[in-house]
Design a protein around this motif. Structure first.
Motif, PDB file in Angstrom:
ATOM      1  N   ARG A 147       3.620   0.289  -2.205  1.00 33.94           N
ATOM      2  CA  ARG A 147       3.141  -0.081  -3.541  1.00 33.94           C
ATOM      3  C   ARG A 147       3.961   0.630  -4.612  1.00 33.94           C
ATOM      4  NH1 ARG A 147      -1.348   2.283  -3.462  1.00 33.94           N
ATOM      5  NH2 ARG A 147      -0.484   4.033  -4.635  1.00 33.94           N
ATOM      6  N   PHE A 191       0.824  -1.212   0.000  1.00 31.40           N
ATOM      7  CA  PHE A 191       0.000   0.000   0.000  1.00 31.40           C
ATOM      8  C   PHE A 191       0.860   1.266   0.000  1.00 31.40           C
ATOM      9  CE2 PHE A 191      -2.662  -3.375   1.415  1.00 31.40           C
ATOM     10  CZ  PHE A 191      -3.907  -3.077   0.884  1.00 31.40           C
ATOM     11  N   ALA A 192       0.316   2.296  -0.619  1.00 30.21           N
ATOM     12  CA  ALA A 192       0.910   3.647  -0.583  1.00 30.21           C
ATOM     13  C   ALA A 192       2.384   3.603  -0.998  1.00 30.21           C
ATOM     14  CB  ALA A 192       0.691   4.267   0.796  1.00 30.21           C
ATOM     15  N   ALA A 193       3.287   4.097  -0.131  1.00 27.47           N
ATOM     16  CA  ALA A 193       4.706   4.138  -0.492  1.00 27.47           C
ATOM     17  C   ALA A 193       5.239   2.749  -0.827  1.00 27.47           C
ATOM     18  CB  ALA A 193       5.515   4.749   0.660  1.00 27.47           C
ATOM     19  N   PHE A 208       1.379  -2.485   5.478  1.00 28.97           N
ATOM     20  CA  PHE A 208       0.995  -1.074   5.578  1.00 28.97           C
ATOM     21  C   PHE A 208       2.172  -0.221   6.041  1.00 28.97           C
ATOM     22  CE2 PHE A 208      -3.408  -2.763   7.073  1.00 28.97           C
ATOM     23  CZ  PHE A 208      -3.847  -2.901   5.763  1.00 28.97           C
TER      24      PHE A 208
END
Lengths: 80, 151, 151, 80
Positions: free
Chosen positions: A13, A9-11, A74
């Motif tokens: 990903r 997720f986020a960074a 996460f």
């Protein structure tokens, strides 16, 4: 060997260049998955700064992962 | 009692009306607004990424904890995802109770926990054109409380 | 920064909009609503009597204290007078600041002080037909802080 | 003797049957005025539970009242 789906997720990903992948690995805990994929998600944070969920349940890093589990990695959260 | 995620503007007026309760004497709201500055960098807009299934689950757990701890009659939290401009409401928390003390305490509890427990990430887009994922180390220290562990 | 008195419905949506501030990241609101019950008596409506000149003066002083103590960027309080029905908003306090902690603390400070320092009296009209001026002894104990004495 | 205007509010006004009156009295402090008019405003509360203002300034009960002052007698407040 366990077959695991790992989701980023986020960074994580962005650094991994993918939002999910399937791995065939010999690991025990969620922490093992985090360490094993460190060159993928590129985190410099210790696991303690991040969170993990297994099959859509928030989990402890020491929790055992089972064959077929989906592990959600996460980065440090920043809601609100 | 509910946790909601939305990718469109939070309708604060409708949310307030939804909490009307003839037995409530105190109503407290917290809103997080997108600021034009963070750590001395000029911010142009924000982008929130959220993993919604767990945001809802964790948010509902937080609200249930607030009800249990403070005995509020109603509590609602709504968090935005997607692209937000300066001044936009990123998160809305409302609590209604018989008296004000519980309303304030429950509202504060919910926003504090939401910030550290919901899987939401914030990317700042600066006026300079750069972008950055905001890492809240203080928040991360909070880590996963025992109450959340699925074990 | 302002203290306002009104004998008509408080427009909470307009008040919220009036506090927009691109440098504010936290916005806290407290509203006091007319409850249908007090001390086990069923309430039908409330009547607020206020001595407006001193309500404004004291309210402005309280808001200035909150700004001084907590460094909030904006703070507004509006109090009703006249006849109110169940569910009506009797008092609205809004505070905006860089971060949430100051907004919460200033909002709480303002409502706590407003309740004990403003010359406002509340007459409850009960379902039974009786009426009574509400005497808040706990509030009275707070009496007149030194900061308010004109000497 | 001092000429004072005394104003009554809320329960005090209702019990006094008037919102203001002019008194010619020999008093020193705001507290003296409160005690002197006790049979008018009917308060069973000690002065410490009530408030007083002199000429639209919140005052201390020990404050001296001057000829021509307006004394505002406030029963226990209940805002919010």
């Amino acid at each position: 060997m366990k077959t695991l789906t790992v989701r980023y997720f986020a960074a994580f990903r962005e650094r991994a260049g993918t939002d999910a992948e399937t791995l065939e690995v010999d690991v025990e805990s969620a922490r093992d998955v985090f360490e094993l994929t460190r060159d993928r998600h590129g985190s410099e944070d210790p696991a303690g700064h991040c969170k993990v969920a297994i099959n859509d349940e928030m989990a402890d890093w020491s929790q055992t992962v089972e064959d077929g589990d989906t592990i959600l990695l996460f980065p440090p959260v920043a809601g609100g | 009692m509910s946790m909601q995620m939305t990718s469109t503007t939070i309708d604060t007026t409708a949310l307030r009306e939804s909490m009307a309760d003839p037995a409530a004497g105190g109503f407290c709201v917290f809103e997080g607004w997108v600021r034009n500055e963070n750590d001395n960098s000029d911010v142009e807009r924000l982008e929130y990424e959220a993993y919604e299934p767990l945001c809802i689950k964790e948010g509902e757990a937080i609200i249930a904890e607030a009800v249990e701890k403070f005995g509020v009659r109603g509590a609602v939290c709504v968090h935005r995802s997607g692209l937000l401009e300066i001044g936009d409401c990123a998160v809305w928390v409302g609590t209604a109770s018989g008296h004000r003390d519980e309303a304030f305490r429950a509202c504060r509890y919910i926003i504090d926990e939401v910030k550290v427990r919901l899987p939401i990430w914030k990317k700042e887009h600066y006026v300079s054109g750069a972008t950055e994922w905001v890492s809240c180390v203080r928040c991360a220290k909070h880590a996963v409380p025992d109450s959340l562990k699925s074990a």
